[in-house]
Design an enzyme around this catalytic site. Structure first.
Site, PDB file in Angstrom:
ATOM      1  CG  ASP A 201      -1.748   1.211   1.377  1.00 30.02           C
ATOM      2  OD1 ASP A 201      -2.697   1.362   0.590  1.00 30.02           O
ATOM      3  OD2 ASP A 201      -1.454   2.047   2.257  1.00 30.02           O
ATOM      4  CE  LYS A 205      -2.019   4.892   1.013  1.00 23.32           C
ATOM      5  NZ  LYS A 205      -2.128   4.536   2.423  1.00 23.32           N
TER       6      LYS A 205
END
Ligand code: HSE
Length: 436
Positions: A201, A205
């Site tokens: 994750d 980003k």
């Protein structure tokens, strides 16, 4: 002027928050946007009507494709998450001439190049502020507020779940699995929580931030990713003794050779503000050549904080509905034909300082042998800690901090140290960043 109509895909944690913010703050939002914004359609399989405001004015379907095909809808807001069918839904919305707002970092990191090209072709906007660091307006800061700068590097705590786990382990000595379960119950964790703890994750980003900062295409597959699942409580304690905190950091740096793009546990001096960002909070440190270091801090996950970013994007899109597409803020901050082909560097080419922890037999010459290997490799030891063995123990932990060295050199040295008879098990290595 006619209200702008929104089609919401997903009525879960973020979708529900978005509907509630749009309904609750409708008057204030209309004052800012210059038009009323209403959710006219939504798609969701399962949702809790008691948690949603103004649902009686929304046409809810269980078919997301019917929403992206709905002629009345001006802006499709994709809050389903995941790669598919999110990609197909967004591409179809664009093909139907709709603007898109998404919080989906996985989608943008993997398919953003394709999606932005399609949007460019069609003259529509794809906005994704909520995809990185939840409620913190970091995309806007990078794309607009810092547009005057050469961005030199970015270092971010960009996964709330991972930061929550590390903080609880440090402060309360809590068990990893127990803290993760709490983050899941609070709606912070990804559907697949390995995305949080293994850094995927955060890598999604960071990939987005690096493109916005350096004007390079999105290259998620080049991001080096190491999770926090192998961090032991003793590493947290050792780091504190040495004056550091362990954070799961995303680092993107532009060098003459290329771009560093890496997510890994990192020792940071405890005096840095970012080292003191705890719990589910996120923070992004951006160093620009003109502005110097700037720090952005706030809630990186959760229903209303993420909805705050989603709704800000909806307002932005509403404001630009009448703007000539050629003169809108470019998706990746730089004009599409100005993206550079600067390579993303393999981790072996990256230089950092290191924290090393190993378990050594308590007998003469062991530390000398380890120091000799590091010395032969040209690696300078900055600090070393070893404690007396406990009563009856024959092994002791030895902890070292080294000077900066290329990862490839460190890999060779670690392999030689692990081959010593007197060293038991693998050497734990955590990269160190002073962020100065
Ligand atoms: N799972 C993510 C986090 C949610 O914990 O930060 C926000 O992207």
């Amino acid at each position: 002027m006619k209200p702008v109509k929104v089609g919401l895909l997903g009525l879960g944690t973020v979708g529900g928050g978005t509907l509630n913010v749009l309904v609750r703050n409708a008057a204030e939002i209309a004052r800012r946007a210059g038009r009323e914004i209403v959710v006219s359609h939504a798609a969701a399989r399962e949702y809790d009507p008691s948690a949603l405001e103004g649902l009686d004015r929304v046409q809810v379907s269980d078919d997301a494709f019917s929403v992206v095909r709905e002629p009345e809808v001006d802006i499709v807001v994709e809050l389903i998450g995941g790669y598919s069918p999110a990609r197909e839904l967004v591409l179809e919305a664009i093909a139907n001439g709709k603007h898109v707002v998404t919080a989906n970092k996985a989608l943008i990191a993997l398919h953003g190049n394709e999606i932005f090209a399609a949007a460019q072709e069609k003259g529509v906007t794809v906005a994704f502020e909520a995809a990185v660091a939840g409620g913190i307006p970091i995309i806007k800061a990078l794309r607009e507020g810092l547009a005057a700068n050469h961005i030199e590097w970015i270092a971010g705590i960009i996964n709330g779940t991972g930061n929550f786990i590390l903080t609880e382990m440090r402060d309360k000595g809590r068990d990893f699995a127990d803290v993760l379960a709490e983050a899941q119950a609070l709606g912070y964790a990804e559907a697949d929580p390995t995305f949080d703890v293994e850094g995927i994750d955060a890598a999604h980003k960071l990939t987005i931030l690096a493109s916005l900062a350096f004007g390079i295409p999105l290259q998620f597959d080049r991001c080096f990713t190491e999770g926090i699942s192998r961090i032991e409580p003793q590493d947290v304690t050792w780091a504190e003794e040495l004056g550091y905190r362990i954070k799961h950091l995303g680092v993107a740096r532009k060098t003459a050779e290329g771009v560093e793009l890496r997510v890994h546990p990192t020792l940071i001096p405890e005096r840095r503000l970012i080292a003191n960002v705890d719990g589910v909070m996120n923070a992004v440190l951006v160093k620009g050549d003109a502005v110097g270091p700037t720090l952005y801090y706030g809630a990186g996950a959760g229903s209303l904080p993420t909805a705050s970013a989603v709704v800000a994007d909806i307002i932005d899109v509403t404001r630009t509905l009448t703007t000539d597409p050629e003169n809108r803020v470019p998706h990746l901050a730089f004009q599409p034909d100005e993206l550079s082909d600067l390579p993303v560097l393999p981790i072996e080419q990256i230089e950092t300082a290191y924290y090393l922890r190993m378990t050594a037999q308590d007998r003469p010459g062991v530390v000398a042998a380890v120091a000799g290997i590091l010395g032969d490799a040209g690696i300078s030891i900055e600090a070393m800690h070893q404690k007396e063995p406990a009563e009856g123990e024959t092994e002791v932990p030895v902890v070292m901090l080294t000077r900066r060295v290329r990862e490839a050199q460190m890999n060779d040295a670690i392999a030689r140290i692990e081959a010593l008879d007197a060293i038991t098990g693998p050497v734990t290595r955590i990269r160190v960043e002073t962020l100065s």
